[in-house]
Design a protein around this motif. Structure first.
Motif, PDB file in Angstrom:
ATOM      1  N   LEU A   1      38.540  50.498  53.799  1.00 43.12           N
ATOM      2  CA  LEU A   1      37.251  50.806  53.188  1.00 43.12           C
ATOM      3  C   LEU A   1      37.109  50.115  51.834  1.00 43.12           C
ATOM      4  O   LEU A   1      36.058  49.547  51.523  1.00 43.12           O
ATOM      5  CB  LEU A   1      37.095  52.322  53.022  1.00 43.12           C
ATOM      6  N   ALA A   2      38.158  50.158  51.034  1.00 42.63           N
ATOM      7  CA  ALA A   2      38.123  49.482  49.731  1.00 42.63           C
ATOM      8  C   ALA A   2      37.942  47.981  49.905  1.00 42.63           C
ATOM      9  O   ALA A   2      37.201  47.344  49.152  1.00 42.63           O
ATOM     10  CB  ALA A   2      39.406  49.784  48.961  1.00 42.63           C
ATOM     11  N   LEU A   3      38.596  47.408  50.901  1.00 40.26           N
ATOM     12  CA  LEU A   3      38.445  45.979  51.169  1.00 40.26           C
ATOM     13  C   LEU A   3      37.019  45.646  51.568  1.00 40.26           C
ATOM     14  O   LEU A   3      36.448  44.655  51.089  1.00 40.26           O
ATOM     15  CB  LEU A   3      39.430  45.552  52.267  1.00 40.26           C
ATOM     16  N   VAL A   4      36.420  46.463  52.404  1.00 41.35           N
ATOM     17  CA  VAL A   4      35.035  46.234  52.826  1.00 41.35           C
ATOM     18  C   VAL A   4      34.085  46.358  51.645  1.00 41.35           C
ATOM     19  O   VAL A   4      33.190  45.524  51.450  1.00 41.35           O
ATOM     20  CB  VAL A   4      34.647  47.215  53.958  1.00 41.35           C
ATOM     21  N   VAL A   5      34.280  47.383  50.815  1.00 43.41           N
ATOM     22  CA  VAL A   5      33.414  47.573  49.655  1.00 43.41           C
ATOM     23  C   VAL A   5      33.559  46.405  48.682  1.00 43.41           C
ATOM     24  O   VAL A   5      32.563  45.880  48.160  1.00 43.41           O
ATOM     25  CB  VAL A   5      33.727  48.921  48.966  1.00 43.41           C
ATOM     26  N   CYS A   6      34.775  45.967  48.440  1.00 44.46           N
ATOM     27  CA  CYS A   6      34.993  44.821  47.533  1.00 44.46           C
ATOM     28  C   CYS A   6      34.350  43.551  48.075  1.00 44.46           C
ATOM     29  O   CYS A   6      33.746  42.785  47.329  1.00 44.46           O
ATOM     30  CB  CYS A   6      36.481  44.602  47.301  1.00 44.46           C
ATOM     31  N   SER A   7      34.469  43.337  49.360  1.00 46.79           N
ATOM     32  CA  SER A   7      33.851  42.128  49.940  1.00 46.79           C
ATOM     33  C   SER A   7      32.336  42.207  49.859  1.00 46.79           C
ATOM     34  O   SER A   7      31.668  41.191  49.629  1.00 46.79           O
ATOM     35  CB  SER A   7      34.321  41.923  51.385  1.00 46.79           C
ATOM     36  N   LEU A   8      31.764  43.399  50.018  1.00 48.98           N
ATOM     37  CA  LEU A   8      30.316  43.540  49.860  1.00 48.98           C
ATOM     38  C   LEU A   8      29.885  43.283  48.425  1.00 48.98           C
ATOM     39  O   LEU A   8      28.863  42.631  48.181  1.00 48.98           O
ATOM     40  CB  LEU A   8      29.867  44.935  50.295  1.00 48.98           C
ATOM     41  N   VAL A   9      30.673  43.771  47.479  1.00 47.72           N
ATOM     42  CA  VAL A   9      30.350  43.533  46.066  1.00 47.72           C
ATOM     43  C   VAL A   9      30.411  42.044  45.753  1.00 47.72           C
ATOM     44  O   VAL A   9      29.530  41.496  45.084  1.00 47.72           O
ATOM     45  CB  VAL A   9      31.301  44.344  45.152  1.00 47.72           C
ATOM     46  N   VAL A  10      31.435  41.375  46.248  1.00 48.76           N
ATOM     47  CA  VAL A  10      31.560  39.937  46.002  1.00 48.76           C
ATOM     48  C   VAL A  10      30.418  39.184  46.683  1.00 48.76           C
ATOM     49  O   VAL A  10      29.857  38.241  46.123  1.00 48.76           O
ATOM     50  CB  VAL A  10      32.942  39.431  46.492  1.00 48.76           C
ATOM     51  N   ALA A  11      30.056  39.600  47.885  1.00 50.16           N
ATOM     52  CA  ALA A  11      28.982  38.922  48.607  1.00 50.16           C
ATOM     53  C   ALA A  11      27.632  39.133  47.928  1.00 50.16           C
ATOM     54  O   ALA A  11      26.772  38.251  47.958  1.00 50.16           O
ATOM     55  CB  ALA A  11      28.926  39.422  50.049  1.00 50.16           C
ATOM     56  N   MET A  12      27.424  40.281  47.303  1.00 49.96           N
ATOM     57  CA  MET A  12      26.138  40.581  46.684  1.00 49.96           C
ATOM     58  C   MET A  12      26.061  40.158  45.221  1.00 49.96           C
ATOM     59  O   MET A  12      24.985  40.195  44.632  1.00 49.96           O
ATOM     60  CB  MET A  12      25.856  42.089  46.788  1.00 49.96           C
ATOM     61  N   ALA A  13      27.152  39.750  44.616  1.00 51.33           N
ATOM     62  CA  ALA A  13      27.157  39.423  43.187  1.00 51.33           C
ATOM     63  C   ALA A  13      26.234  38.243  42.879  1.00 51.33           C
ATOM     64  O   ALA A  13      25.437  38.302  41.941  1.00 51.33           O
ATOM     65  CB  ALA A  13      28.578  39.128  42.722  1.00 51.33           C
ATOM     66  N   TYR A  14      26.318  37.179  43.642  1.00 48.04           N
ATOM     67  CA  TYR A  14      25.493  35.995  43.355  1.00 48.04           C
ATOM     68  C   TYR A  14      24.004  36.266  43.552  1.00 48.04           C
ATOM     69  O   TYR A  14      23.201  35.920  42.675  1.00 48.04           O
ATOM     70  CB  TYR A  14      25.960  34.817  44.222  1.00 48.04           C
ATOM     71  N   PRO A  15      23.576  36.874  44.664  1.00 49.67           N
ATOM     72  CA  PRO A  15      22.143  37.164  44.787  1.00 49.67           C
ATOM     73  C   PRO A  15      21.618  38.104  43.710  1.00 49.67           C
ATOM     74  O   PRO A  15      20.499  37.916  43.221  1.00 49.67           O
ATOM     75  CB  PRO A  15      22.026  37.812  46.173  1.00 49.67           C
ATOM     76  N   ILE A  16      22.418  39.063  43.306  1.00 44.70           N
ATOM     77  CA  ILE A  16      21.968  39.976  42.251  1.00 44.70           C
ATOM     78  C   ILE A  16      21.850  39.229  40.933  1.00 44.70           C
ATOM     79  O   ILE A  16      20.899  39.428  40.178  1.00 44.70           O
ATOM     80  CB  ILE A  16      22.914  41.186  42.147  1.00 44.70           C
ATOM     81  N   ARG A  17      22.794  38.344  40.651  1.00 44.79           N
ATOM     82  CA  ARG A  17      22.718  37.552  39.422  1.00 44.79           C
ATOM     83  C   ARG A  17      21.477  36.663  39.431  1.00 44.79           C
ATOM     84  O   ARG A  17      20.775  36.537  38.428  1.00 44.79           O
ATOM     85  CB  ARG A  17      23.984  36.706  39.276  1.00 44.79           C
ATOM     86  N   GLN A  18      21.194  36.068  40.578  1.00 50.09           N
ATOM     87  CA  GLN A  18      20.000  35.233  40.707  1.00 50.09           C
ATOM     88  C   GLN A  18      18.735  36.067  40.498  1.00 50.09           C
ATOM     89  O   GLN A  18      17.802  35.636  39.835  1.00 50.09           O
ATOM     90  CB  GLN A  18      19.952  34.574  42.089  1.00 50.09           C
ATOM     91  N   TYR A  19      18.708  37.250  41.075  1.00 49.97           N
ATOM     92  CA  TYR A  19      17.549  38.130  40.939  1.00 49.97           C
ATOM     93  C   TYR A  19      17.303  38.476  39.473  1.00 49.97           C
ATOM     94  O   TYR A  19      16.178  38.387  38.989  1.00 49.97           O
ATOM     95  CB  TYR A  19      17.765  39.402  41.762  1.00 49.97           C
TER      96      TYR A  19
END
Length: 158
Positions: free
Chosen positions: A47-65
């Motif tokens: 679960l921690a691995l999945v959550v971390c991968s989601l955070v990493v995957a969403m970091a760039y789009p959120i920064r762009q937003y």
């Protein structure tokens, strides 16, 4: 046998038996908990691995937003300033359409006078003193004059 039966029903024997049974239950429950904890730890790690991968995957789009929202706010501010500047220029244009304002500005800026008037120009005495101090600059080397000019220009910006 009577002694054994009597020993079997004694309070001390019962308490000892009860303690052994309780210890056996506790040992079994701890063993089960340890087995459950090891499975839970693996699930938690996944679960921690999945959550971390989601955070990493969403970091760039959120920064762009966030950066695009800041850019939009900046552009809105620039648009508002430009609209204000346009309004000021329209007011200035309307003033220049008035002949009295144009005549006032021409007389003030270009020192024009109407026929029959005498024009006077008052010279600032401080300006004459400044020009005299610049005459001493001819005796110095050219590069000293150059650096003094750069220093004066820099001091004027401050």
């Amino acid at each position: 046998m009577a002694v054994k039966d009597r020993d079997r029903f004694s309070t001390a024997t019962r308490i000892r038996l009860l303690g052994e049974q309780t210890a056996a239950r506790v040992y079994r429950s701890q063993t089960k908990r340890q087995a459950r904890r090891s499975r839970l730890t693996g699930r938690a790690a996944l679960l921690a691995l999945v959550v971390c991968s989601l955070v990493v995957a969403m970091a760039y789009p959120i920064r762009q937003y966030v950066s695009q929202r800041a850019e939009i706010a900046d552009l809105r501010r620039q648009k508002q300033e430009a609209a204000q500047r346009v309004e000021e220029l329209r007011d200035l244009k309307a003033r220049w359409q008035d002949d009295a304002y144009a005549q006032q500005q021409i007389r003030q800026r270009l020192h024009y006078v109407l026929p029959g008037e005498t024009g006077y120009v008052v010279i600032d005495p401080d300006a004459a003193k400044q020009s005299r101090t610049d005459r001493g600059a001819a005796a110095r080397p050219w590069y000293a004059n150059l650096w003094d000019g750069v220093d004066k220009a820099d001091a004027a910006d401050r």
